[in-house]
Design a protein around this motif. Sequence first.
Motif, PDB file in Angstrom:
ATOM      1  N   VAL A 122       0.499   0.632  -2.379  1.00  0.00           N
ATOM      2  CA  VAL A 122       1.063   0.187  -0.675  1.00  0.00           C
ATOM      3  C   VAL A 122      -0.144  -0.013  -0.411  1.00  0.00           C
ATOM      4  N   PRO A 123      -1.818   0.113   0.119  1.00  0.00           N
ATOM      5  CA  PRO A 123      -2.597   0.475   1.166  1.00  0.00           C
ATOM      6  C   PRO A 123      -3.285  -1.475   0.539  1.00  0.00           C
ATOM      7  N   VAL A 124      -3.059  -2.113  -0.393  1.00  0.00           N
ATOM      8  CA  VAL A 124      -3.499  -3.206  -0.736  1.00  0.00           C
ATOM      9  C   VAL A 124      -3.324  -4.278  -0.479  1.00  0.00           C
ATOM     10  N   PHE A 125      -1.959  -3.897   0.558  1.00  0.00           N
ATOM     11  CA  PHE A 125      -0.972  -5.375   1.103  1.00  0.00           C
ATOM     12  C   PHE A 125      -1.483  -5.379   2.098  1.00  0.00           C
ATOM     13  N   LYS A 126      -1.305  -6.681   2.647  1.00  0.00           N
ATOM     14  CA  LYS A 126      -1.296  -6.978   4.368  1.00  0.00           C
ATOM     15  C   LYS A 126      -0.390  -6.426   5.189  1.00  0.00           C
ATOM     16  N   GLU A 127      -0.375  -5.954   6.450  1.00  0.00           N
ATOM     17  CA  GLU A 127       0.211  -5.260   7.511  1.00  0.00           C
ATOM     18  C   GLU A 127       1.359  -6.132   7.589  1.00  0.00           C
ATOM     19  N   PRO A 128       2.821  -5.579   8.142  1.00  0.00           N
ATOM     20  CA  PRO A 128       3.012  -4.005   7.210  1.00  0.00           C
ATOM     21  C   PRO A 128       3.459  -4.366   5.745  1.00  0.00           C
ATOM     22  N   SER A 129       2.059  -3.463   5.711  1.00  0.00           N
ATOM     23  CA  SER A 129       2.057  -3.041   3.972  1.00  0.00           C
ATOM     24  C   SER A 129       2.984  -2.608   3.509  1.00  0.00           C
ATOM     25  N   ALA A 130       3.573  -1.756   3.830  1.00  0.00           N
ATOM     26  CA  ALA A 130       4.843  -1.183   2.933  1.00  0.00           C
ATOM     27  C   ALA A 130       6.141  -2.381   3.179  1.00  0.00           C
ATOM     28  N   LYS A 131       6.349  -2.823   3.807  1.00  0.00           N
ATOM     29  CA  LYS A 131       7.626  -4.110   4.257  1.00  0.00           C
ATOM     30  C   LYS A 131       6.631  -5.004   3.338  1.00  0.00           C
ATOM     31  N   ARG A 132       6.008  -5.470   2.478  1.00  0.00           N
ATOM     32  CA  ARG A 132       5.850  -7.020   2.128  1.00  0.00           C
ATOM     33  C   ARG A 132       5.520  -5.691   0.727  1.00  0.00           C
ATOM     34  N   ALA A 133       5.319  -4.710   0.906  1.00  0.00           N
ATOM     35  CA  ALA A 133       5.265  -3.841  -0.683  1.00  0.00           C
ATOM     36  C   ALA A 133       6.718  -3.577  -1.281  1.00  0.00           C
ATOM     37  N   GLN A 134       8.023  -3.034  -0.468  1.00  0.00           N
ATOM     38  CA  GLN A 134       8.887  -3.631  -1.058  1.00  0.00           C
ATOM     39  C   GLN A 134       9.382  -4.858  -1.118  1.00  0.00           C
ATOM     40  N   GLY A 135       9.357  -5.961  -0.117  1.00  0.00           N
ATOM     41  CA  GLY A 135       9.645  -6.986  -0.710  1.00  0.00           C
ATOM     42  C   GLY A 135       9.151  -8.175  -2.089  1.00  0.00           C
ATOM     43  N   LEU A 136       7.866  -7.101  -2.415  1.00  0.00           N
ATOM     44  CA  LEU A 136       7.276  -7.914  -4.109  1.00  0.00           C
ATOM     45  C   LEU A 136       8.040  -7.066  -4.576  1.00  0.00           C
ATOM     46  N   LEU A 137       8.452  -5.458  -4.759  1.00  0.00           N
ATOM     47  CA  LEU A 137       9.385  -4.872  -5.682  1.00  0.00           C
ATOM     48  C   LEU A 137      10.637  -5.300  -5.761  1.00  0.00           C
ATOM     49  N   LEU A 138      10.945  -5.418  -5.130  1.00  0.00           N
ATOM     50  CA  LEU A 138      12.088  -6.602  -5.007  1.00  0.00           C
ATOM     51  C   LEU A 138      12.710  -7.602  -6.151  1.00  0.00           C
ATOM     52  N   THR A 139      11.459  -8.660  -5.625  1.00  0.00           N
ATOM     53  CA  THR A 139      11.201 -10.208  -6.057  1.00  0.00           C
ATOM     54  C   THR A 139      10.538  -9.237  -7.826  1.00  0.00           C
ATOM     55  N   LEU A 140       9.690  -8.533  -8.071  1.00  0.00           N
ATOM     56  CA  LEU A 140       9.201  -7.879  -9.180  1.00  0.00           C
ATOM     57  C   LEU A 140      10.455  -8.404  -9.973  1.00  0.00           C
ATOM     58  N   VAL A 141      11.800  -6.930  -9.495  1.00  0.00           N
ATOM     59  CA  VAL A 141      12.727  -6.401 -10.100  1.00  0.00           C
ATOM     60  C   VAL A 141      14.307  -7.314 -11.152  1.00  0.00           C
ATOM     61  N   VAL A 142      14.257  -8.670  -9.332  1.00  0.00           N
ATOM     62  CA  VAL A 142      14.722  -9.749  -9.722  1.00  0.00           C
ATOM     63  C   VAL A 142      14.099 -10.574 -10.888  1.00  0.00           C
ATOM     64  N   THR A 143      12.528 -10.928 -10.662  1.00  0.00           N
ATOM     65  CA  THR A 143      11.973 -11.455 -11.987  1.00  0.00           C
ATOM     66  C   THR A 143      12.201 -11.315 -12.884  1.00  0.00           C
ATOM     67  N   LEU A 144      11.669  -9.822 -13.724  1.00  0.00           N
ATOM     68  CA  LEU A 144      11.702  -9.185 -14.515  1.00  0.00           C
ATOM     69  C   LEU A 144      12.963  -8.851 -15.142  1.00  0.00           C
ATOM     70  N   SER A 145      14.183  -9.459 -14.504  1.00  0.00           N
ATOM     71  CA  SER A 145      15.851  -8.492 -14.509  1.00  0.00           C
ATOM     72  C   SER A 145      16.131 -10.099 -15.139  1.00  0.00           C
ATOM     73  N   VAL A 146      16.078 -11.318 -14.815  1.00  0.00           N
ATOM     74  CA  VAL A 146      16.094 -12.704 -15.537  1.00  0.00           C
ATOM     75  C   VAL A 146      15.956 -12.829 -16.448  1.00  0.00           C
ATOM     76  N   LEU A 147      14.221 -12.815 -16.795  1.00  0.00           N
ATOM     77  CA  LEU A 147      13.354 -13.126 -17.664  1.00  0.00           C
ATOM     78  C   LEU A 147      14.074 -12.188 -19.475  1.00  0.00           C
ATOM     79  N   PHE A 148      14.127 -11.316 -18.516  1.00  0.00           N
ATOM     80  CA  PHE A 148      15.204 -10.404 -19.624  1.00  0.00           C
ATOM     81  C   PHE A 148      16.273 -10.682 -20.361  1.00  0.00           C
ATOM     82  N   PHE A 149      17.112 -11.475 -19.741  1.00  0.00           N
ATOM     83  CA  PHE A 149      18.436 -11.994 -19.822  1.00  0.00           C
ATOM     84  C   PHE A 149      18.078 -12.975 -20.960  1.00  0.00           C
ATOM     85  N   VAL A 150      16.524 -13.387 -20.028  1.00  0.00           N
ATOM     86  CA  VAL A 150      17.147 -15.064 -20.590  1.00  0.00           C
ATOM     87  C   VAL A 150      16.615 -14.633 -21.984  1.00  0.00           C
ATOM     88  N   VAL A 151      15.425 -13.619 -22.659  1.00  0.00           N
ATOM     89  CA  VAL A 151      14.924 -13.828 -23.705  1.00  0.00           C
ATOM     90  C   VAL A 151      15.783 -12.904 -24.705  1.00  0.00           C
TER      91      VAL A 151
END
Length: 628
Positions: A250-279
């Motif tokens: 979390v500390p490597v993100f720009k402020e607000p770091s927690a919000k950005r980390a949560q946003g990236l986590l959601l983006t990752l899970v959605v992207t991962l799910s779509v790619l997994f369903f495709v394969v």
Amino acid sequence: MTTTSSVKRLLVGKPLKTKENQHAKIGILKGMAVMTPDALSSVAYATDQMEAVLAGLITAASTQAYLTNVLGFSMLGTAIIVGLAFLLFLAYRNIIAQYPQGGGAYAIGLNDLGKFWGLSAASTLIVGYTLTVAVSIAAGVDAIAPVIPFIAAHKLLFNVLLTLLIMFVNLRGTGESANVFVPFTYVFIGCIGLLGVTAIVRILMDPNQIHVPTAAGMHAVQGMGMFLFLRMFANGCSALTGIEAVSNSVPVFKEPSAKRAQGLLLTLVVTLSVLFFVVSGVAMLGGLQYNPDVPLINQESMMVFGTHGIGYIFTVIVSLSTMCILAIAANTAFTGCPALWSAMARDGFMPRWMLHKGNRLVYSNGIVFLTFISLLLTLCFDAKVGRLMPLYGVSVFYTFTISQLGMVVRVLRERRAKWMVSAISSTCGLVLTGGACLVFGVTRFTNGAWVVFICVPTMVMLFSRIQKHYQCIREDLKYDMTRTFQPSKEAITIVPIASINKSSVNALEYAVANFKNVIAVTVIASDSEEENRRRTVKIEAEWEELHTGVRLVVIHSQYRAVAKRLQRFIDFELQKYRPENITVVIPQFITKRWWHKLLHNKTGSILLAWLLINKSIKVVSVPYHLER
């Protein structure tokens, strides 16, 4: 600037000031390149891992309908794993909010479950991260080796070189490593997306060739039992590796770091799910089976795009992007593991040198240490993915299980608004991840997973010993504020000298200028009594001529051991003075060339080392640099 500094600046860049920390941090766009390759690359082999278990149910005489129903279980497993991914998102989203300093499963285990759980989670995370580097790079080299015969003949060498390359990219800073890896990450996402869209278009153009599994057909599959399904599910859960890296960093993100980390986590899970369903979906609808020599993504790209003309170009691009994402998946570990070590060092479980950032505002000590361990694994297992993988699954899912268990305990303890929903979701995640961990541990135990069961308890004990050491240090150094500050007037300063020369006089002048009650000590160790007398007369005459006003003590050593005789003299003085009231000023001349050091005895260095290791007296080394 020295040669070492010039080389360092060339390799990792100029040092950054602390106030430039915000500029060195990243947002969601670059975060996808730095922290998600491990998770995204796993879709390249997760479906293969599931179909590898199902392969035993398929015979040469199997009909197309039967094959489709068997592959339907991989699609069912994919759906459950995607659901688990979103449960993990909810858990890690809360962990990020509660622990914005990073730490992930380690932090929640330590604070909500106890020290053992936190340290065991950290241990398995460390095992997982080091394996991520070794496995990902080995998989990337394996993927490209068939295309380039020279690499195939020198796989181990290229594993080492690629590991070092990624290390140096990360040492240049999080922002620069993101700039390097951004294209590869997004090209891979685009390729899998294009594969899915093209497959849908082909289905719409010719729907008769598509076979969809039915519930009755799947029920009729012979040999499919609960244990086999759980084993398939556990293998497919390899698609979830790397999700925890966001919460650790979390500390490597720009402020607000927690919000950005949560946003990236959601983006990752959605992207991962779509790619997994495709394969998984394209593999099932196309009736593609597990082939140890040709990964499913390669089979799918050849089926969808073809092997001729422009279609072949797209097939090659998909293969190359898969190779690249597998290789740079190691970058996730280079971001997450040093951040985890820093969090542990803050709590006293890792060495202090893991805590601070280096010249480029990254945890450079942790990056180098991770590289060393990963290279050791690579060399020990000869860069064989099959030998490394069994250690992987247990490590990853144990940390998931700890994070879910910690969230259940926290929710039940705090019971905030809508706590029942959170408790149910976390409990479901706990059951699924715990089950996957158990299945991995049982089915892969003899294949190498047993190593984890030895390493983790050993590491937990090691971390506990480190913390105990720091606690003892704090207790030993704690000053009693009721004690009156009153320096002793009875003190002595000893200056050992070999002869009257510039180095010894330099040290003597320093001692006289800064201390009271100074004495000089010299040891004469010759082969005869006559030589001892001659040298004694000579040094005493020179001492008188020097007019120092300092007493000179001349000691004869019958056994020609100068350092040992000086040690005995200091021990004698310790009988009259307290250790804190004795200072030893050691003259040392520094040679101009490194090899000159080999030509001189090390009496001063030996004495210095003995005093620092064995005595509590104060020691001062006074250097004198030789010009030639």
